[in-house]
Design a protein around this motif. Structure first.
Motif, PDB file in Angstrom:
ATOM      1  N   LEU A 328      38.194  31.639  41.837  1.00 14.42           N
ATOM      2  CA  LEU A 328      37.213  32.515  42.479  1.00 14.42           C
ATOM      3  C   LEU A 328      37.828  33.813  42.968  1.00 14.42           C
ATOM      4  CD1 LEU A 328      35.151  29.890  44.517  1.00 14.42           C
ATOM      5  CD2 LEU A 328      34.469  31.073  42.428  1.00 14.42           C
ATOM      6  N   ILE A 329      39.097  33.773  43.363  1.00 12.87           N
ATOM      7  CA  ILE A 329      39.707  34.978  43.929  1.00 12.87           C
ATOM      8  C   ILE A 329      39.859  36.070  42.881  1.00 12.87           C
ATOM      9  CG2 ILE A 329      42.163  34.508  43.538  1.00 12.87           C
ATOM     10  CD1 ILE A 329      42.664  35.350  46.433  1.00 12.87           C
ATOM     11  N   ALA A 330      39.898  35.680  41.607  1.00 11.54           N
ATOM     12  CA  ALA A 330      39.946  36.684  40.538  1.00 11.54           C
ATOM     13  C   ALA A 330      38.575  36.952  39.942  1.00 11.54           C
ATOM     14  CB  ALA A 330      40.906  36.235  39.434  1.00 11.54           C
ATOM     15  N   ALA A 331      37.671  35.950  39.987  1.00  8.99           N
ATOM     16  CA  ALA A 331      36.372  36.084  39.320  1.00  8.99           C
ATOM     17  C   ALA A 331      35.362  36.872  40.145  1.00  8.99           C
ATOM     18  CB  ALA A 331      35.816  34.699  38.987  1.00  8.99           C
ATOM     19  N   PRO A 333      35.531  39.155  42.617  1.00  6.12           N
ATOM     20  CA  PRO A 333      35.683  40.613  42.743  1.00  6.12           C
ATOM     21  C   PRO A 333      35.336  41.391  41.484  1.00  6.12           C
ATOM     22  CG  PRO A 333      37.572  39.491  43.727  1.00  6.12           C
ATOM     23  CD  PRO A 333      36.785  38.461  42.975  1.00  6.12           C
ATOM     24  N   GLN A 334      35.174  40.704  40.335  1.00  5.00           N
ATOM     25  CA  GLN A 334      34.803  41.407  39.107  1.00  5.00           C
ATOM     26  C   GLN A 334      33.453  42.099  39.237  1.00  5.00           C
ATOM     27  OE1 GLN A 334      36.904  41.710  36.483  1.00  5.00           O
ATOM     28  NE2 GLN A 334      38.340  40.589  37.787  1.00  5.00           N
ATOM     29  N   LEU A 335      32.588  41.564  40.094  1.00  2.00           N
ATOM     30  CA  LEU A 335      31.275  42.187  40.298  1.00  2.00           C
ATOM     31  C   LEU A 335      31.395  43.593  40.866  1.00  2.00           C
ATOM     32  CD1 LEU A 335      29.418  39.087  41.781  1.00  2.00           C
ATOM     33  CD2 LEU A 335      29.246  39.994  39.457  1.00  2.00           C
ATOM     34  N   LEU A 336      32.489  43.868  41.551  1.00  2.00           N
ATOM     35  CA  LEU A 336      32.755  45.206  42.078  1.00  2.00           C
ATOM     36  C   LEU A 336      33.754  45.962  41.212  1.00  2.00           C
ATOM     37  CD1 LEU A 336      32.455  47.329  44.326  1.00  2.00           C
ATOM     38  CD2 LEU A 336      34.292  46.153  45.564  1.00  2.00           C
ATOM     39  N   ALA A 337      34.759  45.245  40.700  1.00  2.00           N
ATOM     40  CA  ALA A 337      35.827  45.908  39.948  1.00  2.00           C
ATOM     41  C   ALA A 337      35.316  46.508  38.644  1.00  2.00           C
ATOM     42  CB  ALA A 337      36.958  44.908  39.664  1.00  2.00           C
ATOM     43  N   LEU A 338      34.443  45.805  37.928  1.00  2.00           N
ATOM     44  CA  LEU A 338      33.970  46.318  36.641  1.00  2.00           C
ATOM     45  C   LEU A 338      33.159  47.602  36.778  1.00  2.00           C
ATOM     46  CD1 LEU A 338      33.232  43.092  34.617  1.00  2.00           C
ATOM     47  CD2 LEU A 338      34.422  45.096  33.757  1.00  2.00           C
ATOM     48  N   PRO A 339      32.205  47.711  37.720  1.00  2.00           N
ATOM     49  CA  PRO A 339      31.533  49.002  37.881  1.00  2.00           C
ATOM     50  C   PRO A 339      32.493  50.128  38.262  1.00  2.00           C
ATOM     51  CG  PRO A 339      30.280  47.266  38.964  1.00  2.00           C
ATOM     52  CD  PRO A 339      31.582  46.661  38.558  1.00  2.00           C
ATOM     53  N   LEU A 340      33.502  49.822  39.074  1.00  2.00           N
ATOM     54  CA  LEU A 340      34.477  50.853  39.439  1.00  2.00           C
ATOM     55  C   LEU A 340      35.266  51.317  38.221  1.00  2.00           C
ATOM     56  CD1 LEU A 340      35.809  49.494  42.870  1.00  2.00           C
ATOM     57  CD2 LEU A 340      34.241  51.404  42.469  1.00  2.00           C
ATOM     58  N   VAL A 341      35.670  50.371  37.380  1.00  2.00           N
ATOM     59  CA  VAL A 341      36.401  50.744  36.162  1.00  2.00           C
ATOM     60  C   VAL A 341      35.488  51.521  35.218  1.00  2.00           C
ATOM     61  CG1 VAL A 341      37.615  49.844  34.133  1.00  2.00           C
ATOM     62  CG2 VAL A 341      38.000  48.801  36.376  1.00  2.00           C
ATOM     63  N   ALA A 342      34.208  51.127  35.150  1.00  2.00           N
ATOM     64  CA  ALA A 342      33.260  51.879  34.319  1.00  2.00           C
ATOM     65  C   ALA A 342      33.108  53.309  34.825  1.00  2.00           C
ATOM     66  CB  ALA A 342      31.905  51.169  34.312  1.00  2.00           C
ATOM     67  N   ALA A 343      33.039  53.473  36.142  1.00  2.00           N
ATOM     68  CA  ALA A 343      32.941  54.821  36.708  1.00  2.00           C
ATOM     69  C   ALA A 343      34.188  55.637  36.399  1.00  2.00           C
ATOM     70  CB  ALA A 343      32.740  54.731  38.225  1.00  2.00           C
ATOM     71  N   LEU A 344      35.356  54.985  36.425  1.00  2.00           N
ATOM     72  CA  LEU A 344      36.604  55.679  36.099  1.00  2.00           C
ATOM     73  C   LEU A 344      36.610  56.127  34.646  1.00  2.00           C
ATOM     74  CD1 LEU A 344      39.536  56.465  36.934  1.00  2.00           C
ATOM     75  CD2 LEU A 344      40.224  54.174  36.182  1.00  2.00           C
ATOM     76  N   CYS A 345      36.235  55.216  33.738  1.00  2.00           N
ATOM     77  CA  CYS A 345      36.227  55.563  32.312  1.00  2.00           C
ATOM     78  C   CYS A 345      35.141  56.581  31.971  1.00  2.00           C
ATOM     79  CB  CYS A 345      36.037  54.297  31.478  1.00  2.00           C
ATOM     80  SG  CYS A 345      37.418  53.137  31.521  1.00  2.00           S
ATOM     81  N   TYR A 383      47.993  33.010  44.405  1.00  2.00           N
ATOM     82  CA  TYR A 383      47.058  34.040  44.854  1.00  2.00           C
ATOM     83  C   TYR A 383      47.519  35.449  44.488  1.00  2.00           C
ATOM     84  CZ  TYR A 383      44.410  30.577  47.535  1.00  2.00           C
ATOM     85  OH  TYR A 383      43.639  29.505  47.899  1.00  2.00           O
ATOM     86  N   ALA A 384      48.807  35.728  44.660  1.00  2.00           N
ATOM     87  CA  ALA A 384      49.314  37.072  44.348  1.00  2.00           C
ATOM     88  C   ALA A 384      49.112  37.401  42.869  1.00  2.00           C
ATOM     89  CB  ALA A 384      50.787  37.182  44.721  1.00  2.00           C
ATOM     90  N   LEU A 385      49.283  36.400  42.000  1.00  2.00           N
ATOM     91  CA  LEU A 385      49.079  36.629  40.570  1.00  2.00           C
ATOM     92  C   LEU A 385      47.616  36.938  40.281  1.00  2.00           C
ATOM     93  CD1 LEU A 385      51.188  33.625  39.160  1.00  2.00           C
ATOM     94  CD2 LEU A 385      51.968  35.916  39.804  1.00  2.00           C
ATOM     95  N   GLN A 386      46.719  36.261  40.978  1.00  2.00           N
ATOM     96  CA  GLN A 386      45.291  36.494  40.765  1.00  2.00           C
ATOM     97  C   GLN A 386      44.867  37.875  41.246  1.00  2.00           C
ATOM     98  OE1 GLN A 386      45.313  33.920  38.676  1.00  2.00           O
ATOM     99  NE2 GLN A 386      43.191  33.465  39.239  1.00  2.00           N
ATOM    100  N   TRP A 387      45.487  38.372  42.313  1.00  2.00           N
ATOM    101  CA  TRP A 387      45.138  39.713  42.805  1.00  2.00           C
ATOM    102  C   TRP A 387      45.427  40.768  41.749  1.00  2.00           C
ATOM    103  CZ3 TRP A 387      42.126  41.020  46.646  1.00  2.00           C
ATOM    104  CH2 TRP A 387      41.924  40.138  47.709  1.00  2.00           C
ATOM    105  N   LEU A 388      46.506  40.590  40.994  1.00  2.00           N
ATOM    106  CA  LEU A 388      46.824  41.550  39.933  1.00  2.00           C
ATOM    107  C   LEU A 388      45.756  41.555  38.848  1.00  2.00           C
ATOM    108  CD1 LEU A 388      50.673  41.016  39.470  1.00  2.00           C
ATOM    109  CD2 LEU A 388      49.546  43.135  40.179  1.00  2.00           C
ATOM    110  N   GLN A 389      45.100  40.407  38.658  1.00  2.00           N
ATOM    111  CA  GLN A 389      44.117  40.309  37.583  1.00  2.00           C
ATOM    112  C   GLN A 389      42.750  40.851  37.968  1.00  2.00           C
ATOM    113  OE1 GLN A 389      44.120  36.305  35.976  1.00  2.00           O
ATOM    114  NE2 GLN A 389      46.299  36.127  36.435  1.00  2.00           N
ATOM    115  N   ILE A 390      42.530  41.086  39.259  1.00  2.00           N
ATOM    116  CA  ILE A 390      41.224  41.590  39.687  1.00  2.00           C
ATOM    117  C   ILE A 390      40.891  42.890  38.971  1.00  2.00           C
ATOM    118  CG2 ILE A 390      39.962  42.571  41.640  1.00  2.00           C
ATOM    119  CD1 ILE A 390      41.295  40.474  43.414  1.00  2.00           C
ATOM    120  N   PHE A 391      41.852  43.803  38.898  1.00  2.00           N
ATOM    121  CA  PHE A 391      41.627  45.044  38.157  1.00  2.00           C
ATOM    122  C   PHE A 391      42.288  45.011  36.781  1.00  2.00           C
ATOM    123  CE2 PHE A 391      40.461  46.677  42.318  1.00  2.00           C
ATOM    124  CZ  PHE A 391      39.383  47.490  41.997  1.00  2.00           C
TER     125      PHE A 391
END
Length: 512
Positions: A328-331, A333-345, A383-391
């Motif tokens: 869950l710690i990686a999954a 946050p994808q609801l926020l991370a993906l729109p942010l990455v889309a805005a960046l691209c 947990y630290a490994l999962q944080w890297l995967q969020i973005f």
């Protein structure tokens, strides 16, 4: 860059048949969200039932071997459906076909727990895989066809959720149903979301006219060659490790016949006037790169879910509900991370190839960190490994969607959807087969080396009753470390491809 703003037919329509593009607004957004919900539920259904397979087998009195066929047959028809669904959606209309697929998928999910015997359950799961596999291409089609250029990347970000958000929810949901509710809900969890999705699709997706005249030129030879080819290859890959690969005549027959049929299918598709796969599109540099890299990325994403789950289960004795926080710690946050990455691209001065390289670097760093695991690691160490995967995950997936769709014309939209979704489905299957084969090989290797070292040690206490268990645990630890190193190598190899293959793509913009 060619703007994808026109509905994507596969054959020219007369002016009288031309379809007026719908006005973008809340109704289209509701329809898109409905398709997205159905696709996410379809992916979750496969993941949850796979994780909860032991509970399902115990409740229904099914053996281990029979259980593996439930997984393999579902995956086979699901991947095969992805290849042929785009043609069906054009012929029978996107809205009708999507609603029919969701309806069949839901009905079979309701009936599965009531199966009177194993054979009927296998048949229902096989048909449910066919219905569920038809849904992901619809999501990409809706995003490319109905969203205006400035919003296309956000629609593709929704599609990317199926690769980053969905897989991480499989273990938590399986643990919750198995621990607190009942095994039947591993099947019934789809009912309410699918009913909501059907209502949203029925309201939001415009109704196209039927194009039944396309049946006169239907590519029957392609269907009869391609469908069994994909099914044979998928089943062979998923059953290969259990049956010892090429030591089994069944696996040799499935992989051999599947390969021959696939070659014949591709030869047939090259000359078809309305093919299922347009092979000429592989000449588009960015599309070929995106398909190749997507396969590699999905192998890595599959590994970063399976490795910690398997390690914690075998070494620390965790059940799925105890492993859930890591997923869950990686999954979530994808609801926020993906729109942010889309805005960046979506910024014109941002080169999505750099975004892709940074995302792959984060995945590689996460895997290298995982290679340092020891037998003392527990849930908190991951947990630290999962944080890297969020973005890392969205930055590795969304630029590939941008590169592939930004290099094609609207007329080729359904063909691109067939290519992308079929490669996505096959890559997940290949990842499972490769990881199982590597795990078996490395566990055997490390077990042999540990036993040899033990035999050569004069101080070893061989009468210890817990020695065999500790040897197995250590072999699992070393194997998990090897798999992480291997996945880091895959990510680095994909980074190197960025300097060679893709050309720059600018974000889509509405014409001035």
């Amino acid at each position: 860059m060619t703007s994808l703003t026109v509905p994507a037919p596969v054959a020219a329509a007369s002016p009288a048949q031309a379809i007026t593009p719908p006005v973008f607004g809340a109704r289209i957004i509701i329809g898109l969200v409905g398709v997205l919900l159905a696709v996410l539920v379809s992916g979750l259904n496969e993941m949850v039932t796979k994780v909860a397979l032991a509970d399902i087998r115990g409740a229904l009195g099914i053996g281990y071997d029979e259980g593996t066929w439930l997984v393999a047959c579902y995956a086979a028809t699901s991947v095969a459906a992805m290849a042929f669904a785009p043609w069906c959606s054009v012929t029978f209309s996107l809205r009708r076909f999507t609603l029919c697929a969701i309806s069949l998928f839901t009905l079979l999910g309701v009936l599965c727990p009531f199966a009177p015997n194993y054979e009927s359950l296998l048949l229902m799961r096989t048909l449910q895989g066919l219905a569920g596999g038809a849904l992901p291409p619809m999501l990409m089609t809706v995003a490319l066809r109905f969203l205006p250029p400035n919003f296309k990347l956000y629609g593709l970000a929704g599609y990317a959720l199926t690769a980053t958000f969905g897989p991480g929810l499989g273990t938590p949901l399986a643990g919750m149903w198995g621990e607190y509710v009942g095994w039947q809900w591993t099947f019934w969890q789809i009912v309410v979301p699918c009913l909501i999705a059907m209502a949203m699709v029925a309201y939001g997706i415009p109704q196209d006219p039927l194009r039944l005249e396309r049946l006169k030129s239907f590519n029957w030879k392609g269907l009869l060659l391609g469908f069994p080819a994909i099914c044979m290859l998928v089943i062979g890959l998923l059953q290969g490790n259990r049956l010892d690969w090429f030591e089994s005549s069944l696996i040799c027959g499935l992989l051999g016949a599947g390969t021959l049929l696939l070659v014949a299918f591709m030869i047939n598709e090259w000359s078809q006037p309305i093919p299922f796969f347009k092979l000429q599109m592989l000449g588009i540099r960015n599309l070929s790169f995106a398909l190749l890299t997507l396969a590699g990325v999905l192998v890595v994403l599959q590994a970063v879910v399976l490795i910690p789950s398997s390690y914690l289960a075998q070494v620390q004795g965790y059940r799925p509900v105890q492993t859930a926080p890591i997923m869950l710690i990686a999954a979530l946050p994808q609801l926020l991370a993906l729109p942010l990455v889309a805005a960046l691209c979506n910024l014109r001065w941002v080169d999505c190839r750099w975004v892709l390289g940074i995302g792959l670097s984060m995945l590689a760093l996460s895997c290298l960190g995982g290679s340092l695991l020891t037998a003392e690691w527990n849930r908190e160490n991951f947990y630290a490994l999962q944080w890297l995967q969020i973005f890392g995950q969205p930055m590795a997936v969304l630029p590939l969607l941008m590169l592939s769709t930004g290099s094609i014309t609207p007329m080729d939209g359904p063909f691109a959807s067939a290519w992308f979704n079929t490669v996505k489905g096959l890559a997940a299957v290949v990842a499972t087969g490769v990881l199982e084969a590597l795990t078996t090989a490395r566990v055997h290797f490390h077990s042999t080396m540990l036993i040899d070292n033990l035999g050569n040690s004069p101080l070893a206490e061989r009468s210890d009753p817990g020695l065999a268990h500790r040897l197995h645990e250590q072999a699992v630890v070393l194997t998990s470390s090897d798999l992480y190193v291997c996945m880091a190598g895959v990510a680095v190899a994909l980074i190197l491809l960025i300097f060679w293959l893709p050309t720059r793509i600018f974000p889509p913009r509405a014409p001035t």
